[in-house]
Write an enzyme that holds these catalytic residues in place. Sequence first.
Site, PDB file in Angstrom:
ATOM      1  N   PRO A  12       0.786  -1.224   0.000  1.00 57.06           N
ATOM      2  CG  PRO A  12      -0.832  -1.527   1.630  1.00 57.06           C
ATOM      3  CD  PRO A  12       0.481  -2.061   1.158  1.00 57.06           C
ATOM      4  CD  GLU A  13       4.735   2.987  -2.827  1.00 57.72           C
ATOM      5  OE1 GLU A  13       4.854   4.142  -3.270  1.00 57.72           O
ATOM      6  OE2 GLU A  13       5.487   2.060  -3.131  1.00 57.72           O
ATOM      7  CE  LYS A  69       3.741   5.630   1.835  1.00 58.40           C
ATOM      8  NZ  LYS A  69       5.060   5.087   2.250  1.00 58.40           N
ATOM      9  NE  ARG A 122       4.828 -10.212   4.927  1.00 57.30           N
ATOM     10  CZ  ARG A 122       5.576 -10.109   3.857  1.00 57.30           C
ATOM     11  NH1 ARG A 122       6.485  -9.160   3.791  1.00 57.30           N
ATOM     12  NH2 ARG A 122       5.431 -10.922   2.858  1.00 57.30           N
ATOM     13  NE  ARG A 262      13.036   0.365   2.532  1.00 53.62           N
ATOM     14  CZ  ARG A 262      12.616  -0.221   3.655  1.00 53.62           C
ATOM     15  NH1 ARG A 262      13.168   0.070   4.815  1.00 53.62           N
ATOM     16  NH2 ARG A 262      11.650  -1.085   3.624  1.00 53.62           N
TER      17      ARG A 262
END
Length: 276
Positions: A12-13, A69, A122, A262
């Site tokens: 999800p962005e 977000k 998660r 990243r």
Amino acid sequence: MAGETSEREKMPELPDVERFKDYFDSTSLKKRIEKASALDDFLLKGVSPATLKKRLEGRRFEKTRRWGKYLFARADSGGWLVLHFGMTGSLDYYSSGQEQPRFTRLRLDFEDGGHLAYVNQRRLGRVGWTHDPEAFARRERLGPDAMSGNLSLEEFKELLSVRGRAIKPVLMDQSIISGIGNLYADEILFQARIDPRTPARELDDEAVGRLYRAMRKVLAVAARTEIEHRPLPRAFLMPHRKEGDKCPGCAGPVQRTKIAGRSTYFCPGCQRRKAA
DNA sequence: TTCCATGTTCCGCA
DNA sequence: TTGCGGAACATGGA
């Protein structure tokens, strides 16, 4: 969203949260909430399961809004349910008789027999409550939303001009601009033809302008294709996040590197530190 | 078995 | 004090 997560497992962005907003609006507004069950209080931040129940049961959602977000849903009790999807969160509306999705962390049962599940495998994510999304954003130090009409090119320029670090982590810093994550940061920089390692303050006016337009365009297009459930445009880098894959621009090899921890994909042929 | 993925938070260094 | 990189967090897949 049911059955959809398996075909496209996406983190999800902003565009994904925009899709969740659309989904929430079309499934869960205006219906009386019979029961609210926090099945995993691990994700509750700043609100107890009992309080959440009290604020939601017997109420209806009136509208939603998104900031970065975060998704906010306004209950007619006053106050907003806060949802953050972390890396694996999503929404799933299902009717009675259907099985509750695996990893459901919050479930809302509506008067019509439908259920809205906030699913998060998660458990990196968040469910909360606030009296006001603006106040919430201030308290959480969220920068302006990347798609907001309030974020002008001038302000964007201002925000970048004082940052010495690489442009990519600057774009991803939620306290500077809200909504951009690892994947879309790469996509935006690719569309703007900027090397992700370029220090933010070294970008000249022309490059910042390209970046600003690419940010708006990429996020808007991505949100629309997410909602309409269509594939991304062919010119997008995103489907080519694999070392050595063909750049959709020049057909040269896509390169992978690590920036601020990243993994980053970019095309060294198309993306330069100085404007071409 | 080890590494990788994602977003946020926290820790420590300069 | 501030800005920054990197580790940690939860969890499963390659």
